[in-house]
Write an enzyme that holds these catalytic residues in place. Structure first.
Site: not given
Length: 428
Positions: A72, A117-119, A158
């Site tokens: 994202a 952002g993140k994924g 993460d």
């Protein structure tokens, strides 16, 4: 404070608020405290893009399975997207979107030239061998190669990923591009362009935020009791640093439960999750208690540093701490936040407290661009300076507008993002 909605206005609260629901609620509330065009607020409720990819994996026994991965990308008005990659069974597009929004605010609060952002991949990392994790990561890098890069989107470790994961990702991307590009990810081992102090940074910043909050309330760290839920990288580093500064850390926990000693624990002698997984309860202490009980101890400072949504409308009235410092992302639900505010419990939000990770990631990005590695002392000095600057920016809003610390942090972030959007304009 009168600036926060009443508990009734904050209801109803679902059993589990998603990161996206909470992030949007927090955005809407912050927008009432700052003069920002409604169009900007509406744009910030939605991500720029959400990538969904299929990630095939050949297992060690030759069987092929296909997993779903996401990235994202929320907003990049101030710079490249920035945020972690997680391997966890519950990774979804919605979760990644909400977490990417928090990253946008976090970078803006710290005044970093990044967006959010993140994924991740929906998979249980414990089900993977080391070889399978490497193959999965390299294939994920291939699937994301067109949307990541040092000037586009810079992932980091993460949940379920670590420095080695980033090393594999960087190597795969570099092989695809035909040249070594260390700046495509942060959180790498220092030997290949990573920064010293990166792994400890979120816990260090959480400890700094706790120290500043304690002193702001007119107290001394040496006279403060602390309870920490979660003894991973964030919780352990925060606990150990606060103990070094003189605080009495009375409780620490992992997924199985907590050690409790009202006279103080020797946190340096307790293995972190990375040092020895799920080993907290194997250590000696006068008492053991549940993770839930940790949250309700009569202490000066509570640091929820494990997972999200642990302080809810159901237990917010039972929180005994005077100060809550959010080491984890989203540990306090929207309704619980309102209850704590009505009870005059100070909550230092995650987008400020645990921002050390992305801040040192920024330092790593700079080091990679300039091909110059900083010493650990330089990293920690720069982190201290950035944290104190961000603290002062948020404190000024707290005092000027009589806001909660969370609302004030959002006001700082939103003001910077809105100014950048107004300056750049909207592409017709």
């Amino acid at each position: 404070m009168s600036t926060t909605p009443t508990q009734e206005e904050a209801e109803p609260e679902t059993e589990y608020d998603s990161a996206l629901v909470t992030a949007r609620r927090q955005l809407e509330r912050a927008a009432t405290h700052v003069d920002v065009d409604e169009g900007v607020i509406e744009r910030l409720k939605h991500p720029t893009k959400v990538q969904q990819v299929s990630v095939p994996l050949e297992r060690d026994d030759g069987e092929v399975e296909v997993f779903t991965g996401y990235r994202a990308q929320h907003d990049d008005v101030r710079g490249p997207y920035k945020g972690g990659l997680r391997y966890h069974p519950e990774v979804t597009a919605e979760e990644c979107t909400g977490l990417s929004m928090w990253m946008t605010w976090k970078c803006a609060v710290m005044d970093l030239p990044f967006g959010g952002g993140k994924g991740g991949i929906a998979i249980d990392p414990k089900s993977l061998s080391a070889d399978e994790t490497e193959r999965l990561t390299r294939r994920f890098a291939e699937e994301l190669r067109d949307v990541v890069g040092p000037t586009k989107d810079v992932p980091a470790p993460d949940m379920g990923t670590d420095a080695q994961t980033m090393a594999w990702f960087m190597d795969a991307y570099s092989m695809q591009q035909g040249e070594t590009i260390p700046g495509v990810v942060t959180g790498k081992p220092p030997v290949i362009g990573g920064s010293y102090g990166r792994e400890e940074a979120p816990g260090r910043s959480t400890a700094i935020a706790a120290r500043e909050a304690i002193q702001y309330e007119g107290n001394e760290v040496s006279e403060t009791t602390v309870a920490v839920q979660g003894f991973g990288s964030v919780g352990a580093n925060a606990a150990r640093l606060l103990e070094d500064w003189g605080a009495t850390v009375v409780a620490v926990s992992d997924v199985n439960g907590a050690l409790y000693d009202p006279d103080g624990l020797a946190t340096h002698e307790i293995p972190t999750h990375d040092e020895e997984a799920e080993a907290v309860l194997e250590q000696e202490a006068p008492q053991t208690i549940s993770n839930e009980d940790v949250l309700e101890l009569d202490v000066d400072v509570l640091i929820p540093a494990a997972v999200g949504n642990v302080i809810t409308a159901d237990n917010a009235d039972a929180i005994e701490a005077d100060i809550v410092v959010e080491g984890a992302n989203g540990p306090t639900t929207f309704a619980a936040d309102t209850i704590l505010d009505e009870r005059d419990v100070t909550v230092i939000p995650d987008i400020l407290a645990n921002a050390g990770g992305v801040t040192v990631s920024y330092f790593e990005w700079l080091q990679d661009i300039n091909r110059r590695q900083w010493t650990l002392e330089e990293v920690n000095e720069e982190l201290e300076e950035k944290m104190l600057s961000a603290w002062d920016d948020v404190r000024e809003e707290v005092e000027a507008k009589d806001l909660t610390w969370r609302d004030a942090a959002y006001v700082v972030a939103l003001s910077r993002i809105a100014e950048a959007k107004a300056t750049r304009g909207l592409w017709p």
